[in-house]
Enzyme design. Structure first.
Site, PDB file in Angstrom:
ATOM      1  N   HIS A 283       1.143  -5.281   6.076  1.00 40.86           N
ATOM      2  CA  HIS A 283       1.108  -3.853   6.435  1.00 40.86           C
ATOM      3  C   HIS A 283      -0.303  -3.409   6.799  1.00 40.86           C
ATOM      4  O   HIS A 283      -1.268  -3.722   6.118  1.00 40.86           O
ATOM      5  CB  HIS A 283       1.770  -2.959   5.389  1.00 40.86           C
ATOM      6  CG  HIS A 283       1.087  -2.920   4.051  1.00 40.86           C
ATOM      7  ND1 HIS A 283       0.059  -2.063   3.769  1.00 40.86           N
ATOM      8  CD2 HIS A 283       1.312  -3.614   2.916  1.00 40.86           C
ATOM      9  CE1 HIS A 283      -0.318  -2.236   2.509  1.00 40.86           C
ATOM     10  NE2 HIS A 283       0.410  -3.174   1.971  1.00 40.86           N
ATOM     11  N   ASP A 295      -5.393  -5.553   0.162  1.00 39.50           N
ATOM     12  CA  ASP A 295      -4.133  -4.801   0.333  1.00 39.50           C
ATOM     13  C   ASP A 295      -4.254  -3.870   1.529  1.00 39.50           C
ATOM     14  O   ASP A 295      -4.716  -2.741   1.386  1.00 39.50           O
ATOM     15  CB  ASP A 295      -3.823  -4.022  -0.941  1.00 39.50           C
ATOM     16  CG  ASP A 295      -2.447  -3.402  -0.900  1.00 39.50           C
ATOM     17  OD1 ASP A 295      -1.631  -3.778  -0.038  1.00 39.50           O
ATOM     18  OD2 ASP A 295      -2.181  -2.508  -1.736  1.00 39.50           O
ATOM     19  N   GLU A 329       3.357   1.260   4.609  1.00 43.20           N
ATOM     20  CA  GLU A 329       3.976   0.640   3.433  1.00 43.20           C
ATOM     21  C   GLU A 329       3.647   1.420   2.171  1.00 43.20           C
ATOM     22  O   GLU A 329       4.459   1.544   1.274  1.00 43.20           O
ATOM     23  CB  GLU A 329       3.484  -0.809   3.288  1.00 43.20           C
ATOM     24  CG  GLU A 329       4.188  -1.600   2.188  1.00 43.20           C
ATOM     25  CD  GLU A 329       3.537  -1.493   0.811  1.00 43.20           C
ATOM     26  OE1 GLU A 329       4.158  -1.897  -0.162  1.00 43.20           O
ATOM     27  OE2 GLU A 329       2.405  -0.972   0.714  1.00 43.20           O
ATOM     28  N   GLU A 330       2.405   1.943   2.112  1.00 45.21           N
ATOM     29  CA  GLU A 330       1.922   2.511   0.854  1.00 45.21           C
ATOM     30  C   GLU A 330       2.614   3.796   0.433  1.00 45.21           C
ATOM     31  O   GLU A 330       2.806   4.041  -0.749  1.00 45.21           O
ATOM     32  CB  GLU A 330       0.402   2.756   0.929  1.00 45.21           C
ATOM     33  CG  GLU A 330      -0.441   1.495   1.099  1.00 45.21           C
ATOM     34  CD  GLU A 330      -0.419   0.580  -0.119  1.00 45.21           C
ATOM     35  OE1 GLU A 330       0.287   0.884  -1.084  1.00 45.21           O
ATOM     36  OE2 GLU A 330      -1.110  -0.450  -0.076  1.00 45.21           O
ATOM     37  N   ASP A 357       1.617  -9.849   1.297  1.00 42.77           N
ATOM     38  CA  ASP A 357       1.162  -8.566   0.754  1.00 42.77           C
ATOM     39  C   ASP A 357       0.874  -8.702  -0.735  1.00 42.77           C
ATOM     40  O   ASP A 357       1.266  -7.876  -1.539  1.00 42.77           O
ATOM     41  CB  ASP A 357       2.217  -7.475   1.011  1.00 42.77           C
ATOM     42  CG  ASP A 357       1.725  -6.095   0.578  1.00 42.77           C
ATOM     43  OD1 ASP A 357       0.501  -5.923   0.443  1.00 42.77           O
ATOM     44  OD2 ASP A 357       2.571  -5.202   0.361  1.00 42.77           O
ATOM     45  N   HIS A 427      -5.697  -0.832  -4.662  1.00 38.52           N
ATOM     46  CA  HIS A 427      -5.693   0.633  -4.513  1.00 38.52           C
ATOM     47  C   HIS A 427      -6.953   1.299  -5.070  1.00 38.52           C
ATOM     48  O   HIS A 427      -6.910   2.456  -5.487  1.00 38.52           O
ATOM     49  CB  HIS A 427      -4.458   1.268  -5.180  1.00 38.52           C
ATOM     50  CG  HIS A 427      -3.162   0.803  -4.609  1.00 38.52           C
ATOM     51  ND1 HIS A 427      -1.934   1.225  -5.103  1.00 38.52           N
ATOM     52  CD2 HIS A 427      -2.885  -0.034  -3.583  1.00 38.52           C
ATOM     53  CE1 HIS A 427      -0.972   0.652  -4.394  1.00 38.52           C
ATOM     54  NE2 HIS A 427      -1.510  -0.126  -3.475  1.00 38.52           N
TER      55      HIS A 427
END
Ligand SMILES: [Zn+2]
Length: 466
Positions: A283, A295, A329-330, A357, A427
C-alpha cells in the site's frame, strides 16, 4: 511384462522431468536472488519515496506525489501497461502538534508525548482537562459503570503481550482498544480517551493508527490519542499514588470530505494465459508521521521490483503479472475495495495475489489463505526456497489489500518477514528510511519474485499451468 516395462519407462521419464524442472527452477531462483542483490532497485526507490516524498496519508500532497513518482518509475520499466485507477479516499487532518501533560496539583505538570489517533475529532478549543480512569480492556468499563467513568478520560493501558513470538499476534490482542476504545468509552460518558501505544518497545514515541466511532451519533464523538509506552507507564504509576490527578490534552484534528486519489497499476501481459492474473502489491499510503518506510514503502518497492527483475531477466510470464500499489490501506481500504470492484466488473480472473505489508525485514517465508489442496501444492516447493532461509510456509493471514479478492479457487499470500522490530516503528515518527536494511529489503523482493515465478510456472490446483 511389457506393461510393467512401459510403466517403469514412464515412471523413469517422469522422474527425469521432475528432476530437470527442479533444476531449472532452482537455477531461476538463484538468478532472481542475484538480480535483487546485485542490480536491485528497490532500495533507491524506497529512498526517494521516504526521504524525498515522506509520509503519505490518503488525501495528502505526499500521497499524490507518491502516486506520480511510482507511476513514472513503473513507466520506465517498459511494461505492457501502466495505469492509474481513480478512487475516492477519506482526508483526515491532524492539525497543529498535539500537547499533553499530567497535572498532580495546579501548576504542577509533567509533559507527555501523544499523537491523535487517525480519524479522531479534536479536543474542545483550548484543550481538555479531566480526571483519569485507567482500564485494561472493555470489560473494565462495564465493571466500573457510568458513575465512575462519566466526565473522565479513559486510559486504556494494556501492554502488548511479550510472550508471542509472532509480534502481529501481540498487536492483534490489543488493536481493538485503539480502534474502538473511544466508541466504547463514550457510551459510559467519558470525555476523552488515551490509549497505550501498540508497540513492544518502551520509549517516548507515540504510535498512531486508525480508530472508529462506529455507529455513535456525531455529537457523542470524543477525542482519542495514543500515549507513548513510557508515558503510559508514568501515568499509571502516578495514578497509583494520586488517583485524583488530571490529564490535559489538546489536539485539533478533523475529517474533511473525501477526495480523489489513485491506485497505481502496472502489468506484464501473460504469453499463455493473458486472462489469468497474478497480483503482487503493497500500500502506497502511510500514516502522517515518520516516512512510512517499513509501513508500507518497503512493500510497494518490493512489488515493483518483481516486475523489474522479470524484465531484466527477460522472463516472459505465462500469466499476466500485475503490480498494484493500493491507496488508503491505513484508514479506509478504499483503494483495495475499488480494485476488487473493478476486477468483478471486468470479470478478471485472479488466480493468485501476494502482498508485502509486514515490514522490509529479513524474509522468513509466506503465509497463505487458500484451500488445503492449494496449500499442499505450494508447500512442496519449500526445499527450493530453503537455501535462501525461507522456511516459513504456513496457512494464515495474507494482507488487508488483497483480502477483498478472496473467493473459492484463489490463493492469497503474505510475505512473512521477521517481525521482532516491526512494531518498534509501526505508525510512529521512527518509521524512517534508515530503519530499513538494504539487503533485507532486497531479499524480501527476491522471495516474492521467486514465489510468483513458481505460481506462474505451475499455476494453482484449479488453474494448473502447462
Ligand atoms: Zn501497512
Amino acid at each position: 511384462m511389457r506393461t510393467i516395462l512401459t510403466y517403469f519407462c514412464l515412471l523413469f521419464s517422469l522422474l527425469i522431468t521432475a528432476q530437470s524442472s527442479l533444476e531449472k527452477d532452482s537455477i531461476m531462483l538463484r538468478k532472481i536472488h542475484d538480480q535483487a542483490l546485485v542490480n536491485g532497485q528497490s532500495y533507491s526507490w524506497l529512498e526517494h519515496l521516504t526521504t524525498q516524498i515522506g509520509h503519505r496519508l490518503s488525501g495528502s500532497v505526499g500521497a499524490e506525489k507518491a502516486v506520480a513518482y511510482t507511476f513514472e518509475e513503473l513507466q520506465k520499466l517498459d511494461l505492457d501497461q501502466v495505469t492509474l485507477q481513480e478512487v475516492m479516499v477519506p482526508k483526515w487532518i491532524r492539525g497543529i502538534k498535539e500537547y499533553a501533560y499530567i497535572e498532580t496539583s495546579p501548576g504542577n505538570t509533567t509533559v507527555t508525548n501523544i499523537l491523535a489517533l487517525g480519524g479522531s475529532t479534536s479536543t474542545p478549543i483550548g484543550g481538555l482537562k479531566a480526571e483519569v480512569v485507567e482500564v485494561r480492556d472493555f470489560d473494565d468499563l462495564e465493571k466500573l459503570g457510568r458513575d465512575k467513568i462519566a466526565g473522565k478520560i479513559v486510559f486504556y493501558n494494556q501492554p502488548m503481550e511479550p510472550r508471542h513470538i509472532q509480534t502481529f499476534n501481540a498487536y492483534g490482542g490489543c488493536s481493538h482498544l485503539r480502534y474502538s476504545g473511544a466508541k466504547e468509552a463514550a457510551r459510559y460518558g467519558a470525555v476523552g480517551v488515551i490509549v497505550r501505544s501498540l508497540t513492544l518497545s518502551l520509549d517516548d514515541y507515540p504510535h498512531t493508527g486508525v480508530m472508529s466511532y462506529g455507529d455513535l451519533p456525531h455529537d457523542q464523538y470524543i477525542p482519542a490519542a495514543a500515549i507513548s509506552t513510557k508515558g503510559a507507564d508514568m501515568l499509571s504509576s502516578m495514578l497509583k499514588l494520586q488517583p485524583q490527578l488530571k490529564f490535559y490534552f489538546n489536539q485539533t484534528s478533523y475529517m474533511m470530505p473525501d477526495v480523489l486519489s489513485h491506485n497505481v497499476i502496472a502489468e506484464i501481459k501473460g504469453s499463455v494465459y493473458p486472462d489469468r492474473y497474478i497480483v503482487v502489491g503493497g500500500h502506497l499510503d502511510s500514516w502522517d508521521v515518520g516516512q512510512g518506510a517499513h509501513d508500507d514503502g518497503a512493500g510497494c518497492v518490493q512489488a515493483m521490483e518483481v516486475l523489474r527483475i522479470f524484465k531484466d531477466l527477460n522472463y516472459q510470464p505465462k500469466h499476466t503479472i500485475r503490480v498494484v500499489l493500493f491507496m488508503n490501506e491505513e484508514n479506509g481500504i478504499k483503494g483495495a475495495l475499488k480494485y476488487r470492484d473493478e476486477v468483478n466488473r471486468k470479470n478478471e480472473n485472479h488466480i493468485f495475489a501476494l502482498e508485502s505489508d509486514a515490514g522490509g525485514f529479513s524474509p522468513r517465508g509466506f503465509s497463505f489463505t487458500c484451500s488445503e489442496e492449494d496449500f499442499q501444492r505450494v508447500a512442496q516447493w519449500k526445499p527450493l526456497f530453503e537455501p535462501y532461509l525461507l522456511h516459513y510456509f504456513e496457512r494464515g493471514w495474507s494482507g488487508v489489500d488483497i483480502a477483498p479478492l478472496k473467493r473459492d479457487g484463489i490463493v492469497l499470500a503474505g510475505l512473512h518477514p521477521d517481525s521482532q522490530r516491526y512494531f518498534d516503528y509501526h505508525h510512529a515518527e521512527t518509521d524512517t528510511f534508515d530503519k530499513v536494511n538494504k539487503r533485507e529489503l532486497e531479499l524480501g523482493a527476491a522471495a516474492m519474485t521467486s514465489l510468483i515465478y513458481m505460481i506462474d510456472q505451475y499455476g494453482t490446483v484449479q488453474f494448473p499451468a502447462e
